[in-house]
Design a protein around this motif. Structure first.
Motif, PDB file in Angstrom:
ATOM      1  N   ILE A   9     -26.281 -11.832  -6.419  1.00  0.00           N
ATOM      2  CA  ILE A   9     -27.207 -12.344  -5.412  1.00  0.00           C
ATOM      3  C   ILE A   9     -28.397 -12.978  -6.112  1.00  0.00           C
ATOM      4  CG2 ILE A   9     -28.759 -11.705  -3.533  1.00  0.00           C
ATOM      5  CD1 ILE A   9     -26.762  -9.539  -2.782  1.00  0.00           C
ATOM      6  N   LEU A  10     -28.698 -14.211  -5.704  1.00  0.00           N
ATOM      7  CA  LEU A  10     -29.865 -14.925  -6.205  1.00  0.00           C
ATOM      8  C   LEU A  10     -30.839 -15.136  -5.059  1.00  0.00           C
ATOM      9  CD1 LEU A  10     -28.310 -17.818  -8.315  1.00  0.00           C
ATOM     10  CD2 LEU A  10     -29.328 -15.722  -9.148  1.00  0.00           C
ATOM     11  N   HIS A  11     -32.111 -15.007  -5.345  1.00  0.00           N
ATOM     12  CA  HIS A  11     -33.150 -15.274  -4.362  1.00  0.00           C
ATOM     13  C   HIS A  11     -34.063 -16.337  -4.944  1.00  0.00           C
ATOM     14  CE1 HIS A  11     -37.218 -14.408  -2.670  1.00  0.00           C
ATOM     15  NE2 HIS A  11     -36.520 -14.605  -1.576  1.00  0.00           N
ATOM     16  N   GLU A  12     -34.225 -17.422  -4.206  1.00  0.00           N
ATOM     17  CA  GLU A  12     -35.081 -18.508  -4.674  1.00  0.00           C
ATOM     18  C   GLU A  12     -35.799 -19.091  -3.462  1.00  0.00           C
ATOM     19  OE1 GLU A  12     -36.959 -20.351  -7.490  1.00  0.00           O
ATOM     20  OE2 GLU A  12     -35.172 -19.284  -8.117  1.00  0.00           O
ATOM     21  N   GLY A  13     -37.116 -18.906  -3.408  1.00  0.00           N
ATOM     22  CA  GLY A  13     -37.891 -19.420  -2.277  1.00  0.00           C
ATOM     23  C   GLY A  13     -37.471 -18.751  -0.988  1.00  0.00           C
ATOM     24  N   GLU A  14     -37.136 -19.557   0.010  1.00  0.00           N
ATOM     25  CA  GLU A  14     -36.738 -19.010   1.311  1.00  0.00           C
ATOM     26  C   GLU A  14     -35.221 -18.897   1.465  1.00  0.00           C
ATOM     27  OE1 GLU A  14     -36.974 -23.155   3.850  1.00  0.00           O
ATOM     28  OE2 GLU A  14     -38.772 -21.937   3.644  1.00  0.00           O
ATOM     29  N   TYR A  15     -34.496 -18.995   0.345  1.00  0.00           N
ATOM     30  CA  TYR A  15     -33.042 -18.933   0.369  1.00  0.00           C
ATOM     31  C   TYR A  15     -32.495 -17.800  -0.489  1.00  0.00           C
ATOM     32  CZ  TYR A  15     -33.558 -23.542   2.375  1.00  0.00           C
ATOM     33  OH  TYR A  15     -33.920 -24.584   3.174  1.00  0.00           O
ATOM     34  N   MET A  16     -31.332 -17.325  -0.103  1.00  0.00           N
ATOM     35  CA  MET A  16     -30.598 -16.338  -0.875  1.00  0.00           C
ATOM     36  C   MET A  16     -29.161 -16.840  -0.993  1.00  0.00           C
ATOM     37  SD  MET A  16     -29.720 -12.388   0.015  1.00  0.00           S
ATOM     38  CE  MET A  16     -28.184 -12.777   0.836  1.00  0.00           C
ATOM     39  N   ALA A  17     -28.537 -16.577  -2.125  1.00  0.00           N
ATOM     40  CA  ALA A  17     -27.162 -17.017  -2.340  1.00  0.00           C
ATOM     41  C   ALA A  17     -26.313 -15.862  -2.842  1.00  0.00           C
ATOM     42  CB  ALA A  17     -27.125 -18.155  -3.353  1.00  0.00           C
ATOM     43  N   GLU A  18     -25.092 -15.768  -2.327  1.00  0.00           N
ATOM     44  CA  GLU A  18     -24.091 -14.824  -2.822  1.00  0.00           C
ATOM     45  C   GLU A  18     -23.060 -15.617  -3.606  1.00  0.00           C
ATOM     46  OE1 GLU A  18     -23.903 -11.336   0.550  1.00  0.00           O
ATOM     47  OE2 GLU A  18     -22.470 -12.984   0.662  1.00  0.00           O
ATOM     48  N   ILE A  19     -22.872 -15.236  -4.877  1.00  0.00           N
ATOM     49  CA  ILE A  19     -21.985 -15.983  -5.766  1.00  0.00           C
ATOM     50  C   ILE A  19     -20.970 -15.028  -6.370  1.00  0.00           C
ATOM     51  CG2 ILE A  19     -21.900 -17.491  -7.781  1.00  0.00           C
ATOM     52  CD1 ILE A  19     -24.996 -17.811  -7.270  1.00  0.00           C
ATOM     53  N   GLU A  20     -19.688 -15.376  -6.271  1.00  0.00           N
ATOM     54  CA  GLU A  20     -18.624 -14.580  -6.880  1.00  0.00           C
ATOM     55  C   GLU A  20     -18.492 -14.943  -8.356  1.00  0.00           C
ATOM     56  OE1 GLU A  20     -16.691 -12.170  -5.394  1.00  0.00           O
ATOM     57  OE2 GLU A  20     -17.988 -12.424  -3.648  1.00  0.00           O
ATOM     58  N   VAL A  21     -18.580 -13.938  -9.225  1.00  0.00           N
ATOM     59  CA  VAL A  21     -18.400 -14.132 -10.659  1.00  0.00           C
ATOM     60  C   VAL A  21     -17.401 -13.102 -11.164  1.00  0.00           C
ATOM     61  CG1 VAL A  21     -20.687 -15.111 -11.057  1.00  0.00           C
ATOM     62  CG2 VAL A  21     -20.350 -12.659 -11.261  1.00  0.00           C
ATOM     63  N   GLU A  22     -16.845 -13.369 -12.322  1.00  0.00           N
ATOM     64  CA  GLU A  22     -15.886 -12.453 -12.928  1.00  0.00           C
ATOM     65  C   GLU A  22     -16.497 -11.864 -14.198  1.00  0.00           C
ATOM     66  OE1 GLU A  22     -11.787 -13.343 -14.858  1.00  0.00           O
ATOM     67  OE2 GLU A  22     -11.541 -13.174 -12.690  1.00  0.00           O
ATOM     68  N   LEU A  23     -16.541 -10.535 -14.256  1.00  0.00           N
ATOM     69  CA  LEU A  23     -17.056  -9.839 -15.425  1.00  0.00           C
ATOM     70  C   LEU A  23     -15.883  -9.354 -16.266  1.00  0.00           C
ATOM     71  CD1 LEU A  23     -19.858  -7.687 -13.764  1.00  0.00           C
ATOM     72  CD2 LEU A  23     -20.100  -9.853 -14.974  1.00  0.00           C
ATOM     73  N   SER A  24     -15.993  -9.505 -17.575  1.00  0.00           N
ATOM     74  CA  SER A  24     -14.955  -9.055 -18.504  1.00  0.00           C
ATOM     75  C   SER A  24     -15.452  -7.818 -19.236  1.00  0.00           C
ATOM     76  CB  SER A  24     -14.639 -10.153 -19.516  1.00  0.00           C
ATOM     77  OG  SER A  24     -14.189 -11.304 -18.863  1.00  0.00           O
TER      78      SER A  24
END
Length: 71
Positions: A9-24
């Motif tokens: 989850i990223l928070h920047e200003g008035e927006y939030m984003a959910e991003i799928e990533v792969e951890l090894s």
């Protein structure tokens, strides 16, 4: 080596984003690792949200508009 999909989850200003990533994961003490592509994806979304470029951010993430609640 094991891999696991995780939502960042990223928070920047008035927006939030959910991003799928792969951890090894491996037996190294620096584990888990994020791939270069996923790290670049996080940076792209962060910069796009900072510039209010929702079209670019939405290519890589689910975007939310945050509204302050005043009580």
């Amino acid at each position: 080596m094991k891999t696991k999909t995780q939502t960042k989850i990223l928070h920047e200003g008035e927006y939030m984003a959910e991003i799928e990533v792969e951890l090894s994961y491996n037996d190294d003490e620096w584990s888990p690792y994020l791939s270069l592509e996923d790290a670049e994806k996080l940076d792209t979304v962060r910069l796009a949200l900072r510039d209010n470029d929702l079209k670019t951010a939405a290519k890589f993430a689910c975007i939310y508009h945050l509204t302050p609640v005043r009580v």
